[in-house]
Scaffold this active site. Sequence first.
Site, PDB file in Angstrom:
ATOM      1  N   GLU A   1     -19.104 -62.814 -38.914  1.00 53.93           N
ATOM      2  CA  GLU A   1     -19.924 -61.607 -38.814  1.00 53.93           C
ATOM      3  C   GLU A   1     -19.416 -60.611 -39.869  1.00 53.93           C
ATOM      4  O   GLU A   1     -18.781 -59.623 -39.548  1.00 53.93           O
ATOM      5  CB  GLU A   1     -19.854 -61.014 -37.408  1.00 53.93           C
ATOM      6  CG  GLU A   1     -20.912 -59.953 -37.175  1.00 53.93           C
ATOM      7  CD  GLU A   1     -20.748 -59.239 -35.851  1.00 53.93           C
ATOM      8  OE1 GLU A   1     -21.581 -58.357 -35.573  1.00 53.93           O
ATOM      9  OE2 GLU A   1     -19.797 -59.539 -35.098  1.00 53.93           O
TER      10      GLU A   1
ATOM     11  N   ALA B   1     -18.811 -51.140 -35.669  1.00 50.65           N
ATOM     12  CA  ALA B   1     -17.354 -51.019 -35.540  1.00 50.65           C
ATOM     13  C   ALA B   1     -16.598 -51.757 -36.637  1.00 50.65           C
ATOM     14  O   ALA B   1     -15.363 -51.759 -36.641  1.00 50.65           O
ATOM     15  CB  ALA B   1     -16.921 -51.546 -34.168  1.00 50.65           C
TER      16      ALA B   1
ATOM     17  N   ASN C   1     -29.099 -53.269 -32.518  1.00 52.58           N
ATOM     18  CA  ASN C   1     -27.793 -52.661 -32.715  1.00 52.58           C
ATOM     19  C   ASN C   1     -27.322 -52.848 -34.154  1.00 52.58           C
ATOM     20  O   ASN C   1     -27.402 -53.944 -34.710  1.00 52.58           O
ATOM     21  CB  ASN C   1     -26.770 -53.245 -31.738  1.00 52.58           C
ATOM     22  CG  ASN C   1     -27.120 -52.945 -30.297  1.00 52.58           C
ATOM     23  OD1 ASN C   1     -27.427 -53.840 -29.519  1.00 52.58           O
ATOM     24  ND2 ASN C   1     -27.100 -51.681 -29.930  1.00 52.58           N
ATOM     25  N   ALA C   2     -26.823 -51.772 -34.770  1.00 55.36           N
ATOM     26  CA  ALA C   2     -26.286 -51.774 -36.134  1.00 55.36           C
ATOM     27  C   ALA C   2     -27.336 -52.188 -37.156  1.00 55.36           C
ATOM     28  O   ALA C   2     -27.089 -53.004 -38.031  1.00 55.36           O
ATOM     29  CB  ALA C   2     -25.048 -52.660 -36.243  1.00 55.36           C
TER      30      ALA C   2
ATOM     31  N   ARG D   1     -43.925 -46.336 -38.780  1.00 53.45           N
ATOM     32  CA  ARG D   1     -44.337 -46.655 -40.151  1.00 53.45           C
ATOM     33  C   ARG D   1     -43.205 -47.296 -40.948  1.00 53.45           C
ATOM     34  O   ARG D   1     -43.360 -47.588 -42.136  1.00 53.45           O
ATOM     35  CB  ARG D   1     -44.815 -45.376 -40.856  1.00 53.45           C
ATOM     36  CG  ARG D   1     -46.171 -44.876 -40.345  1.00 53.45           C
ATOM     37  CD  ARG D   1     -46.610 -43.605 -41.061  1.00 53.45           C
ATOM     38  NE  ARG D   1     -45.705 -42.505 -40.807  1.00 53.45           N
ATOM     39  CZ  ARG D   1     -45.740 -41.730 -39.715  1.00 53.45           C
ATOM     40  NH1 ARG D   1     -46.671 -41.957 -38.784  1.00 53.45           N
ATOM     41  NH2 ARG D   1     -44.884 -40.745 -39.548  1.00 53.45           N
TER      42      ARG D   1
ATOM     43  N   ASP E   1     -25.763 -56.378 -21.774  1.00 51.09           N
ATOM     44  CA  ASP E   1     -24.541 -56.065 -21.024  1.00 51.09           C
ATOM     45  C   ASP E   1     -24.614 -54.732 -20.298  1.00 51.09           C
ATOM     46  O   ASP E   1     -23.617 -54.287 -19.729  1.00 51.09           O
ATOM     47  CB  ASP E   1     -23.332 -56.064 -21.968  1.00 51.09           C
ATOM     48  CG  ASP E   1     -23.368 -54.913 -22.963  1.00 51.09           C
ATOM     49  OD1 ASP E   1     -24.470 -54.363 -23.214  1.00 51.09           O
ATOM     50  OD2 ASP E   1     -22.301 -54.547 -23.490  1.00 51.09           O
TER      51      ASP E   1
ATOM     52  N   HIS F   1     -25.453 -51.952 -24.473  1.00 52.68           N
ATOM     53  CA  HIS F   1     -26.033 -52.016 -25.816  1.00 52.68           C
ATOM     54  C   HIS F   1     -27.532 -51.748 -25.838  1.00 52.68           C
ATOM     55  O   HIS F   1     -28.053 -51.250 -26.842  1.00 52.68           O
ATOM     56  CB  HIS F   1     -25.747 -53.386 -26.443  1.00 52.68           C
ATOM     57  CG  HIS F   1     -24.365 -53.518 -26.990  1.00 52.68           C
ATOM     58  ND1 HIS F   1     -23.267 -53.721 -26.182  1.00 52.68           N
ATOM     59  CD2 HIS F   1     -23.894 -53.476 -28.263  1.00 52.68           C
ATOM     60  CE1 HIS F   1     -22.176 -53.797 -26.939  1.00 52.68           C
ATOM     61  NE2 HIS F   1     -22.537 -53.647 -28.193  1.00 52.68           N
TER      62      HIS F   1
ATOM     63  N   ASP G   1     -21.139 -61.045 -27.141  1.00 50.21           N
ATOM     64  CA  ASP G   1     -20.366 -60.186 -28.053  1.00 50.21           C
ATOM     65  C   ASP G   1     -19.070 -59.746 -27.374  1.00 50.21           C
ATOM     66  O   ASP G   1     -18.536 -58.669 -27.636  1.00 50.21           O
ATOM     67  CB  ASP G   1     -21.176 -58.971 -28.502  1.00 50.21           C
ATOM     68  CG  ASP G   1     -20.619 -58.308 -29.759  1.00 50.21           C
ATOM     69  OD1 ASP G   1     -19.827 -58.962 -30.468  1.00 50.21           O
ATOM     70  OD2 ASP G   1     -20.957 -57.140 -30.017  1.00 50.21           O
TER      71      ASP G   1
ATOM     72  N   GLY H   1     -18.245 -54.176 -29.613  1.00 51.52           N
ATOM     73  CA  GLY H   1     -18.266 -55.381 -28.814  1.00 51.52           C
ATOM     74  C   GLY H   1     -18.562 -55.069 -27.356  1.00 51.52           C
ATOM     75  O   GLY H   1     -18.964 -53.958 -26.995  1.00 51.52           O
TER      76      GLY H   1
END
Length: 369
Positions: free
Chosen positions: A120, A131, A209-210, A217, A238, A241, A263, A298
């Site tokens: 990742e 993170a 996420n991220a 638009r 979880d 998130h 994660d 995480g």
Amino acid sequence: MKLGVAAAVVDGSLVRGDVEIENGRIAEVGLAGGRSGIATPGFVDLQVNGFRGIDLLHATGDEVERLGVELARTGVLWYQPTLITAPTELTRLALSTIGECAAAPRNDGVAARTLGVHLEGPFLSPERPGAHPSEHLRRPDLDLLASYLVAGSAVSMVTLAPELPRAGELIDSLLGRGITVSLGHTDADAATAHAAFDQGAQTVTHLFNAMRPFGQRDPGLVGAALVRDDVVVQLIADGAHLAPETILATWRAARGRIALVSDVTAAGGMGDGSFRLGTVHITVEGGVARDDDGALAGATRPLAWGLRMLIELGVPIVEAVDAVTRTPARVVGRPDVGILRPGAAADLVVLDDDFAVASVFVRGRPIQG
């Protein structure tokens, strides 16, 4: 041996009746006499950073072996050890350690097995690091990639940001080696995301996420992934998130192509406190992990928690089970895992009537503890 279950999820269908195991394999399904609970295939988790105090970027061989045992107790029988962005030499060392354990397991076999490593990073957007430590992010570099791929462990998936310079070359190189390309930690717009999917990227790392937020638009990667039937979207269910409505909206848009991931980090199963995610210090309060800047870092709950959440939100049992078995297995080209059918290895989970993990079997052998 019969499991005593009332039903089983067999090749994407709910089959009423008990399941019999013989010589480590599934002998029959749909038998009379079962009482309660549901048998499912063993779970497949594409994103595991660590668990029960073990961080995979720093783990010794013994710790990698112990992590496999601990994951199996939660129902995860196949997983991708996931390494977040870190100094190059530390990543190479972790790849070597994980590879040695995969090649010569030292436990008795009653443990989760690796599907290859998920890198990742480090080819992620500095605009959306989450993170991940920004100082270790890198632009796509074929030589750096090659150094990871010969570091001693099979790499099965790489998450990257498709808008970075030379990302297309990186995608071609990965696909040529049979490695799954996942888009994530990215500020890509929809056009850039579509181009990467057209090139062969197959999936998205923790959708929403991220990454660039969905806009009416400016739909970004989120919108591109949700409208394509050829893309599997990974979700972290979880309770931290994503909101329940976000999960349900995604399921309705992408039925049949959702893969839940945990994660989970070294903080998983450990309660509140201080831990690490790679080289990042994280603090867990109320079951939610954050780095020192307050970003989500995480998760702390195993994959079974997300499965139960899907079912409680109203997702049909078979579809929820597929999201933690057959669909993630498909992402990494492993149709031989995450299945339950006569003749297959008896790698099974039994859920109780509340959809919690009651027992786990690896090749017909029960997990203890």
